[in-house]
Design a protein around this motif. Structure first.
Motif, PDB file in Angstrom:
ATOM      1  N   TRP A  13      -5.971  -2.464  -3.564  1.00  0.00           N
ATOM      2  CA  TRP A  13      -7.229  -1.862  -4.208  1.00  0.00           C
ATOM      3  C   TRP A  13      -7.755  -0.775  -3.081  1.00  0.00           C
ATOM      4  O   TRP A  13      -8.485   0.183  -3.434  1.00  0.00           O
ATOM      5  CB  TRP A  13      -8.286  -2.923  -4.594  1.00  0.00           C
ATOM      6  N   THR A  14      -7.674  -1.217  -1.803  1.00  0.00           N
ATOM      7  CA  THR A  14      -8.128  -0.488  -0.927  1.00  0.00           C
ATOM      8  C   THR A  14      -7.378   1.012  -0.783  1.00  0.00           C
ATOM      9  O   THR A  14      -7.802   1.992  -0.594  1.00  0.00           O
ATOM     10  CB  THR A  14      -8.034  -1.167   0.488  1.00  0.00           C
TER      11      THR A  14
ATOM     12  N   LEU B  30      -5.409   2.058  -3.337  1.00  0.00           N
ATOM     13  CA  LEU B  30      -5.969   2.699  -4.440  1.00  0.00           C
ATOM     14  C   LEU B  30      -7.105   3.646  -4.223  1.00  0.00           C
ATOM     15  O   LEU B  30      -7.341   5.014  -4.698  1.00  0.00           O
ATOM     16  CB  LEU B  30      -5.950   1.965  -5.678  1.00  0.00           C
ATOM     17  N   ALA B  31      -8.209   3.052  -3.476  1.00  0.00           N
ATOM     18  CA  ALA B  31      -9.489   3.838  -3.393  1.00  0.00           C
ATOM     19  C   ALA B  31      -9.267   4.926  -2.209  1.00  0.00           C
ATOM     20  O   ALA B  31      -9.655   5.963  -2.543  1.00  0.00           O
ATOM     21  CB  ALA B  31     -10.488   2.774  -2.743  1.00  0.00           C
ATOM     22  N   PHE B  32      -8.275   4.883  -1.462  1.00  0.00           N
ATOM     23  CA  PHE B  32      -7.938   5.786  -0.261  1.00  0.00           C
ATOM     24  C   PHE B  32      -7.238   7.153  -1.207  1.00  0.00           C
ATOM     25  O   PHE B  32      -7.873   8.224  -1.023  1.00  0.00           O
ATOM     26  CB  PHE B  32      -7.293   5.574   0.526  1.00  0.00           C
ATOM     27  N   THR B  33      -6.339   6.746  -2.048  1.00  0.00           N
ATOM     28  CA  THR B  33      -5.806   7.559  -2.866  1.00  0.00           C
ATOM     29  C   THR B  33      -6.541   8.568  -3.905  1.00  0.00           C
ATOM     30  O   THR B  33      -6.756   9.761  -4.012  1.00  0.00           O
ATOM     31  CB  THR B  33      -4.518   6.953  -3.753  1.00  0.00           C
ATOM     32  N   ILE B  34      -7.503   7.644  -4.599  1.00  0.00           N
ATOM     33  CA  ILE B  34      -8.658   8.376  -5.400  1.00  0.00           C
ATOM     34  C   ILE B  34      -9.408   9.272  -4.671  1.00  0.00           C
ATOM     35  O   ILE B  34      -9.724  10.281  -5.278  1.00  0.00           O
ATOM     36  CB  ILE B  34      -9.431   7.325  -6.369  1.00  0.00           C
ATOM     37  N   GLY B  35      -9.771   8.833  -3.569  1.00  0.00           N
ATOM     38  CA  GLY B  35     -10.483   9.636  -2.711  1.00  0.00           C
ATOM     39  C   GLY B  35      -9.924  10.780  -2.212  1.00  0.00           C
ATOM     40  O   GLY B  35     -10.637  11.867  -2.054  1.00  0.00           O
TER      41      GLY B  35
ATOM     42  N   SER C 236       0.732  -1.237   0.004  1.00  0.00           N
ATOM     43  CA  SER C 236      -0.132  -0.064   0.030  1.00  0.00           C
ATOM     44  C   SER C 236       0.940   1.297  -0.050  1.00  0.00           C
ATOM     45  O   SER C 236       0.418   2.336  -0.600  1.00  0.00           O
ATOM     46  CB  SER C 236      -0.730  -0.033   1.259  1.00  0.00           C
TER      47      SER C 236
END
Length: 326
Positions: free
Chosen positions: A137-138, A140-145, A50
């Motif tokens: 993937w989690t 990546l989701a944090f980063t996009i958020g 991560s």
């Protein structure tokens, strides 16, 4: 928007000289960040971590500044006026865009540092939770958020909260702090949330790790744990240090500017130190990240034989030339 000036500088700062320094930073930052990003993309195994995703987010925020803000800044500072736009309305639009980009990147950096600190805390203090929660993937989701949230939080001046301005002290576009106490408070709250997360998780992680190392060294008597104490600072501590050094002059000046106006060269120096983070951060990653460091060492190792051969030929050629009779 606040554009009380006519998009020309006061002339109290040497625009071409400042532009040359910023241009040097821009080119160096482009090379450094591109190298780190390229190696990271090539090292596919590292994407399972991560932290790799979060560190890449920092690299991308630097590249956004390098591509979308710094070229405009370099040209405008050199020209000593904001030349982007044939009409006043177009100049306002391009200046607002530049100011939005620079502060958008700052918010992304702040939030990313906070999530890196939280990720580091879970990895060391709560490894089981980290294994379940911080999957690629989690992360990546944090980063996009973070990027989406930063874009939303940074849109205040477009809805009446805060203003952008052309800074005529050195010739670029930035958020307007003086006289915008509500906007200053709003941004201060956002920054303090990120800083609080970093402080709590970092102190907790440091204390936990130090206690663990002390316990292990007392039980085993192994000197290796003593050497590990020196590495507690690590990549994250080093990054916090360089970000703090680069951002602190602007933060201090921003606070003072809400009360009094500082000499123009102070703001120019602040811009140089502020933008130096785009150079320093990838260098820190290159030094501390094993995947990046190994790739760079391997790259130079490929050219080592050719360099030695060239040095040998040069040396023999020099010896031959010196041994010939006059």
């Amino acid at each position: 928007m606040s554009f009380e000036h006519n998009f020309t500088t006061t002339g109290n700062v040497n625009g071409p000289a400042l532009s040359a320094v910023l241009a040097l930073e821009t080119v160096t930052a482009f090379i450094a960040n591109t190298v780190v990003l390229s190696i990271t993309l090539y090292q596919r195994k590292s994407w399972k971590q991560s932290s790799t995703i979060f560190f890449t987010s920092l690299i991308l925020s630097h590249l956004v500044m390098v591509f979308l803000y710094l070229p405009l800044c370099v040209i405008a500072v050199a020209a000593e006026e904001w030349i982007f736009g044939s009409t006043f309305e177009q100049q306002i639009a391009t200046c607002s865009f530049a100011a939005y980009v620079i502060w958008y990147c700052v918010l992304v950096i702040q939030m990313t540092l906070a999530i890196i600190s939280f990720d580091r805390f879970l990895f060391i203090v709560k490894p089981r939770i980290h294994k379940r929660l911080m999957r690629p993937w989690t992360a990546l989701a944090f980063t996009i958020g973070i990027w989406i949230l930063a874009a939303i939080l940074n849109s205040g001046p477009f809805v009446g909260l805060g203003e952008y301005e052309y800074d005529d002290t050195y010739g670029s576009c930035v958020p307007l702090w003086q006289g915008n106490n509500g906007y200053v408070l709003y941004m201060l709250i956002i920054s303090m949330i990120s800083i609080t997360i970093i402080l709590i998780t970092s102190i907790w992680t440091f204390c936990f790790t130090r206690r663990f190392i002390n316990d292990q060294s007392q039980v085993s008597g192994d000197s290796v744990y003593v050497s590990r104490k020196k590495r507690l600072f690590g990549i994250f501590g080093s990054m916090l240090l360089v970000y703090g050094i680069c951002f602190l002059p602007s933060i201090i000046s921003g606070g003072i500017t809400t009360v009094v106006i500082l000499p123009d060269p102070v703001y120019a120096v602040n811009m140089v130190t502020f933008q130096f983070i785009t150079v320093a951060s990838p260098l820190v990653q290159s030094y501390f990240r094993p995947d990046i460091k190994a790739a760079i060492i391997s790259f130079f190792a490929l050219f080592a034989p050719a360099l030695k051969k060239w040095q040998g030929l040069t040396s023999r050629s020099h010896e031959t030339s010196t041994s010939l009779p006059a």
